[in-house]
Scaffold this motif. Structure first.
Motif, short mmCIF file in Angstrom:
data_model
loop_
_atom_site.label_atom_id
_atom_site.label_comp_id
_atom_site.label_asym_id
_atom_site.label_seq_id
_atom_site.Cartn_x
_atom_site.Cartn_y
_atom_site.Cartn_z
N SER A 1 55.10 36.36 41.11
CA SER A 1 55.72 35.71 39.96
C SER A 1 55.67 34.18 40.05
CB SER A 1 57.16 36.19 39.79
OG SER A 1 57.85 36.05 41.02
N ASP A 2 55.72 33.65 41.26
CA ASP A 2 55.53 32.20 41.41
C ASP A 2 54.93 31.89 42.78
OD1 ASP A 2 57.67 31.37 43.40
OD2 ASP A 2 58.94 32.33 41.89
N ARG A 3 54.77 30.60 43.05
CA ARG A 3 54.06 30.20 44.28
C ARG A 3 54.99 29.79 45.41
NH1 ARG A 3 49.40 26.26 41.73
NH2 ARG A 3 49.65 27.16 39.69
N ALA A 4 56.30 29.90 45.19
CA ALA A 4 57.23 29.48 46.24
C ALA A 4 57.03 30.35 47.48
CB ALA A 4 58.65 29.61 45.75
N PRO A 5 56.99 29.76 48.69
CA PRO A 5 56.79 30.55 49.90
C PRO A 5 57.79 31.69 50.03
CG PRO A 5 56.63 28.21 50.42
CD PRO A 5 57.04 28.31 48.97
N ASN B 1 49.84 24.65 46.45
CA ASN B 1 50.58 23.39 46.59
C ASN B 1 51.59 23.48 47.74
OD1 ASN B 1 51.12 20.74 46.04
ND2 ASN B 1 52.64 21.17 44.44
N TRP B 2 51.12 23.93 48.89
CA TRP B 2 51.96 24.07 50.08
C TRP B 2 51.56 23.03 51.13
CZ3 TRP B 2 51.83 30.03 51.44
CH2 TRP B 2 52.52 30.75 50.44
N ASP B 3 52.56 22.55 51.82
CA ASP B 3 52.33 21.72 53.01
C ASP B 3 53.15 22.29 54.15
OD1 ASP B 3 50.66 19.38 52.19
OD2 ASP B 3 52.26 19.15 50.72
N ASN B 4 52.50 22.55 55.28
CA ASN B 4 53.18 22.99 56.50
C ASN B 4 54.16 24.15 56.28
OD1 ASN B 4 51.87 21.04 58.13
ND2 ASN B 4 53.20 19.50 57.23
N VAL B 5 53.65 25.23 55.74
CA VAL B 5 54.48 26.42 55.53
C VAL B 5 54.22 27.41 56.67
CG1 VAL B 5 54.93 28.39 54.00
CG2 VAL B 5 54.49 26.13 53.02
N PRO B 6 55.26 27.75 57.46
CA PRO B 6 55.07 28.71 58.58
C PRO B 6 55.13 30.15 58.06
CG PRO B 6 57.32 27.88 58.58
CD PRO B 6 56.64 27.25 57.39
N LEU B 7 54.15 30.49 57.24
CA LEU B 7 54.20 31.75 56.49
C LEU B 7 54.27 32.99 57.38
CD1 LEU B 7 54.05 32.53 53.45
CD2 LEU B 7 51.67 33.12 53.88
N ALA B 8 53.47 33.01 58.45
CA ALA B 8 53.44 34.20 59.31
C ALA B 8 54.81 34.43 59.96
CB ALA B 8 52.37 34.03 60.39
N SER C 1 45.56 36.41 54.55
CA SER C 1 44.53 35.40 54.35
C SER C 1 44.82 34.67 53.04
CB SER C 1 43.14 36.03 54.33
OG SER C 1 42.91 36.71 53.12
N MET C 2 44.56 33.39 53.05
CA MET C 2 44.83 32.59 51.85
C MET C 2 43.92 31.36 51.84
SD MET C 2 48.37 30.62 52.84
CE MET C 2 48.28 29.70 51.30
N PRO C 3 43.71 30.78 50.65
CA PRO C 3 42.87 29.59 50.60
C PRO C 3 43.65 28.40 51.13
CG PRO C 3 43.74 30.06 48.41
CD PRO C 3 44.20 31.17 49.31
N GLY C 4 43.06 27.63 52.01
CA GLY C 4 43.74 26.44 52.49
C GLY C 4 43.30 26.03 53.87
N GLN D 1 49.17 28.07 65.42
CA GLN D 1 50.59 28.05 65.05
C GLN D 1 50.89 28.98 63.86
OE1 GLN D 1 52.73 26.17 66.89
NE2 GLN D 1 50.98 25.58 68.12
N ALA D 2 49.83 29.52 63.23
CA ALA D 2 49.97 30.37 62.05
C ALA D 2 50.75 29.67 60.92
CB ALA D 2 50.63 31.70 62.40
N ILE D 3 50.35 28.42 60.70
CA ILE D 3 51.00 27.63 59.65
C ILE D 3 49.96 27.26 58.59
CG2 ILE D 3 51.96 25.31 59.20
CD1 ILE D 3 53.27 25.46 61.97
N CYS D 4 50.37 27.33 57.34
CA CYS D 4 49.51 26.81 56.28
C CYS D 4 49.76 25.30 56.21
CB CYS D 4 49.81 27.48 54.94
SG CYS D 4 48.92 26.69 53.59
N VAL D 5 48.81 24.54 56.70
CA VAL D 5 48.96 23.08 56.76
C VAL D 5 48.88 22.49 55.35
CG1 VAL D 5 47.97 20.94 57.68
CG2 VAL D 5 47.97 23.02 59.08
#
Ligand SMILES: [Zn+2]
Length: 413
Positions: free
Chosen positions: A113-117, A167-174, A148-151, A157-161
């Motif tokens: 529904s949205d892009r919020a982590p 529009n994410w910066d430094n999200v520790p998604l895993a 898997s994601m574009p970025g 560290q399994a972080i989306c830098v």
């Protein structure tokens, strides 16, 4: 850096060597493993004992021959576990649950529904029980989850830098997902994950040097050098879609202008076709394929231009990295030879030596399987030894690791 003589290192090397041999060549007896790898029978028995106890390998049936019992084959126990792969896209997630050889058992597509982590993590966590259930393997345990994601991803560290699309910066998604689902979670750039799956179980199984080009919402090209995925200094290698196509050209999601993906990504190709033919904004891939099937000259010309554009850029990359093959996947391969023939020709016209063969991946589910491959790669410790090394090289590395062990033992006494 680990010492060469560290027994745990030698053991890890032997283990990786044996697992990769079984992955590449299928079931083998202990004696065959020893012969092919150059390891001592005792070392092989030792490692196989560990792997059997952990449930990572199993023993096959002994076949009684005329001249007596034949040796017991050992094989990787791919059915013992499940892997979940999530491929994140803006607005949707492709989900797949596979066995440990990334064979899909069930798949589904979820809306985002949205892009919020937090929204993304909750959507993924909610989907896990149903996905495990839908695999229909009550005895198999969930070995982990790959996303898997574009970025630009910090793999260690399994972080989306940084992800422009989310529009994410430094999200520790895993880590965020692991806390909710209580299982291991790995995160990787989508093209890299796709390449890992191709390397482990797909078209790239036999190669140590290859480019894996994916033409989807973006254009990525993962690079495997000497059996290892090349991530670059900042995890940003392979951003092929952001190489320059036209100076001062179309604006790109990265903030620059004139990037290749602005012209020839899958959505860009469709957009060019819609604009040229006055088609409705809702017309998609199927409509363009239908038009192509009817010989629509505009569609043919647009795909020819796309093939030439991508092919020329690819020739530059091939000249730099000299891959054995180029695997090509992503949504745009659906256009088939209308895209691939001009691409192949343009690449061939501009490579320094004979162009690397193009291997198209026609499989569905490839993106999500790529995410699931992250689980298998870590579980079996396949990393650092992808692609067939060929008999000689395996023996050499085995001999080297044996030498290290002996040296280590000698220096310890
Ligand atoms: Zn760009």
């Amino acid at each position: 850096m680990k010492l060469k003589g560290d027994p745990s290192t030698s053991r890890a090397i032997n283990r990786r060597l044996i697992l990769n041999l079984l992955r590449q060549e299928g079931p083998k007896s202990r004696a065959e493993i020893a012969t092919i790898t150059g390891l001592s029978p005792a070392a092989v028995t030792f490692v196989i004992g560990d792997l059997l106890a952990e449930g990572h390998v199993s023993e096959g049936k002994t076949i009684a021959g005329v001249s007596g019992r034949r040796p017991i084959p050992v094989e990787i126990n791919y059915a013992s576990g499940l892997a979940i792969g999530f491929k994140l896209m803006v607005g949707a997630v492709e989900c797949v649950v596979t066995d440990l050889a990334t064979n899909p058992l069930a798949s589904r597509r979820l809306a985002l529904s949205d892009r919020a982590p937090e929204t993304v993590v909750q959507t993924l966590a909610d989907a896990v029980p149903a996905l495990v259930q839908s695999a229909g393997r009550p005895k198999a345990r969930l070995a982990g989850i790959g996303i898997s994601m574009p970025g630009v991803i910090d793999n260690a560290q399994a972080i989306c830098v940084r992800s422009h699309r989310f529009n994410w910066d430094n999200v520790p998604l895993a880590q965020m997902l692991a806390q909710k689902v209580k299982t291991s979670v790995w995160l990787e750039d989508d093209t890299n994950a796709y390449a890992i799956a191709q390397q482990l179980f797909g078209l790239g199984r036999q190669y140590r040097n290859m480019a894996v080009l994916a033409i989807g919402v973006g254009i990525g090209c993962a690079i495997i050098i000497d059996g290892r995925l090349y991530r670059g200094a900042n995890g940003a290698a392979g951003k092929f879609g952001h190489t320059l196509y036209e100076e001062h050209g179309r604006p790109c999601e990265c903030g620059k202008r004139g990037c290749l993906m602005g012209y020839f990504s899958h959505p860009a190709i469709l957009q060019t076709w819609r604009a040229a033919t006055g088609r409705d904004e809702t017309d998609g891939l199927q409509d363009m394929l239908e038009a192509l099937g009817k010989g629509d000259e505009t569609a043919v010309a647009i795909l020819r231009a796309a093939g030439i554009g991508i092919g020329k850029s690819l020739a530059n990359l091939v000249n730099v990295i000299d891959p054995e093959v180029v695997v090509i996947g992503g949504e745009a391969v659906s256009f088939g030879e209308a895209l691939l023939a001009p691409l192949r020709a343009a690449m061939g016209a501009h490579t320094f030596r004979a162009p690397s063969p193009l291997l198209p991946d026609w499989e569905d589910n490839s993106w999500a399987r790529g995410a699931a491959a992250l689980v298998t790669q870590k579980l079996f410790d396949f990393e650092m030894s992808g692609g067939t090394a060929g008999g000689t090289e395996i023996v050499e590395s085995a001999a080297a690791s044996t030498r290290h062990t002996r040296l280590g033992n000698a220096s310890a006494t």
